[in-house]
Design an enzyme around this catalytic site. Structure first.
Site, short mmCIF file in Angstrom:
data_model
loop_
_atom_site.label_atom_id
_atom_site.label_comp_id
_atom_site.label_asym_id
_atom_site.label_seq_id
_atom_site.Cartn_x
_atom_site.Cartn_y
_atom_site.Cartn_z
N LYS A 158 -6.76 0.92 4.65
CA LYS A 158 -8.13 1.66 4.15
C LYS A 158 -8.80 2.74 5.37
CE LYS A 158 -8.08 0.11 -0.10
NZ LYS A 158 -7.69 0.97 -1.23
N GLU A 180 -16.66 2.83 -3.48
CA GLU A 180 -16.65 1.62 -4.18
C GLU A 180 -15.72 0.65 -3.55
OE1 GLU A 180 -12.54 2.81 -4.43
OE2 GLU A 180 -14.19 4.16 -4.41
N SER A 447 -0.30 -4.57 4.06
CA SER A 447 -1.44 -3.72 3.68
C SER A 447 -2.70 -4.15 4.25
CB SER A 447 -1.64 -3.22 2.41
OG SER A 447 -1.65 -4.49 1.58
#
Length: 463
Positions: A158, A180, A447
């Site tokens: 991210k 969010e 991830s």
């Protein structure tokens, strides 16, 4: 005939290598780009949703670059289904994004932060014991590699998108950031970059997700962010996203929304994809260095789909490379308690874009379920819907139970505790590996790391 193999360039992975330069309506200098007043300063009594073609963007590059088209559509998916109040902000954002494609100063700053702050490039790690685990009795089997996005600063992919969007927000002159988050990884990444650049940060998070991701809530607050719980609806990622959009509508002139996935209205799906495309670019180069070719199979978990698209995008035009996304089957596809949007969903509109959704016969959103907060979402990025419909990518699903077993398996075989999101992709190896030829190269996007999920795992695993 197999395609010839050429060594990929050794230069740093430029974020915008394939995007065409737009034809602006008026002269544009990104160094002087500042927030301008929205033409719609007051909310009208009725708010219409409009799909607008922005003539400032012209997609006339090779096939890979024409996703999306100038409507912001991937085939029939995507678009801009938003209130008029947001149209100016989205057009402004799109213009700035494309202008920065040719801004060497921006690229140099971004490359430096990705290298020295985020810690790129992330390794392509040969999982030797996991590979041995999947060998058949005759000693044959695929070779499994992990793209270690879990080693990035903040522990997930991210941060790639958060850093780039924070820099973009500074160019827009917007110092208030909202985001969010579901699993908390995007929230932590956003809070991190806001601390790094001195920006005000507000994170919307479902109350249920706050409970199961308490560690990440603390991390966000420690970093100086305000975490606002969302109690409406299912109190998960969908509702947090809706609340963030409401905030943006109200404060659009001063606020930038760092959307965390390849979802939402145009230009977010393409913008987030390009900011994560570094994953696939590095993978191509590293694969060539390690075995002199491309991977045969790419595997990634899919919720909204940002980590998967970051890995897939570089290889979409390499037809011999299989692209496999793995969704959350929850308690099972027939249980009604799952988040397998591409497997069981129907086409609809959510959060500003047309895509596959989990919905009932009346078009109302059905509550999703996954043990993983990051996959607990009833929609998916529109480009994934497009790749599914044209048959370029394959999408499957794994249950909570299968993901928990994979969580434990990787921990014990490789000493790597994966995120529960990643664990769904790892679980699919149980079905995939027996079907692959000997020596096939599989790259799985790791991830995120699983520190955040330990409390959830304690409830399910007997260790």
């Amino acid at each position: 005939m197999a395609a010839s193999i050429k060594a990929p360039p050794s230069s740093s992975s430029r974020i915008f290598p394939t995007l065409p330069r737009p034809q602006p309506l008026s002269p544009f200098k990104p160094a002087r780009f500042t927030a301008s007043p929205s033409p719609t300063r007051q909310l009208r009594s009725t708010i219409s949703c409009t799909l607008v073609r922005d003539s400032a963007v012209r997609m006339d590059a090779p096939a890979q670059s024409r996703r999306p088209d100038s409507f912001g559509r991937f085939g029939s998916f995507g678009g801009k289904y938003v209130p008029e109040t947001l149209m100016h902000a989205l057009s402004q954002l799109e213009s700035a994004f494309h202008a920065l494609a040719g801004d060497d100063d921006f690229q140099k700053e971004l490359d430096g932060i990705l290298k020295d702050y985020v810690g790129r490039e992330s390794p392509l790690y040969f999982a030797e014991r996991l590979t041995e685990h999947y060998k058949r009795p005759n000693g044959e089997g695929p070779h499994i590699y992990l793209k270690r996005e879990d080693l990035n600063h903040t522990g997930a992919h991210k941060i790639n998108n958060a850093v780039a969007q924070a820099l973009l927000a500074k160019r827009l002159g917007k110092n208030r950031i909202i985001a969010e988050t579901g699993a908390g990884q995007h929230g932590v990444a956003t809070a991190t970059v806001c601390a790094r650049f001195g920006l005000q940060c507000i994170i919307y998070m479902g109350a249920q997700d706050m409970e199961r991701q308490a560690l990440n809530v603390f991390r966000m607050r420690l970093l100086g962010a305000e975490v606002r719980p969302v109690h409406s609806g299912t109190a998960t990622l969908k509702d947090a996203t809706s609340e963030a959009i409401r905030d943006w509508v109200t404060n659009v002139e001063t606020t930038h929304y760092i959307l965390g996935s390849v979802a939402g209205p145009h230009p977010y799906p393409v913008m987030v994809r390009e900011f994560h495309a570094v994953i696939g670019k590095e993978t191509r180069r590293q694969a060539f260095e390690k075995w002199g070719g491309k991977p045969e199979v790419l595997v990634a978990c899919v919720g909204g789909g940002s980590n998967a698209m970051g890995l897939f995008h570089e290889f979409v035009d390499d037809k011999e490379v299989r692209l496999i996304g793995v969704e959350a089957a929850g308690f099972g596809l027939d249980s009604g308690k799952h988040a397998a949007t591409l497997t069981k969903g129907e086409v609809g509109v959510l959060h500003g874009a047309m895509s596959y959704l989990l919905q009932d016969e009346d078009g109302q959103i059905v509550e999703p379920h996954s043990i993983s907060a990051g996959l607990d979402y009833p929609g998916v990025g529109p480009e994934h819907s497009f790749l599914k419909d044209i048959g370029r990518a394959e999408y499957y699903s794994c249950t909570d139970e299968e993901a928990m077993e994979a969580f434990k398996r990787l921990s014990r075989l490789e000493g790597i505790i994966p995120a529960l999101e990643t664990s769904h992709a790892l679980a699919f190896l149980e079905k995939l590996c027996p079907t692959l030829p000997d020596g096939a190269k599989v790259v799985l996007n790791c991830s995120g790391r699983g520190d955040k999920d330990v409390q959830t795992a304690i409830k399910y695993l007997q260790v």
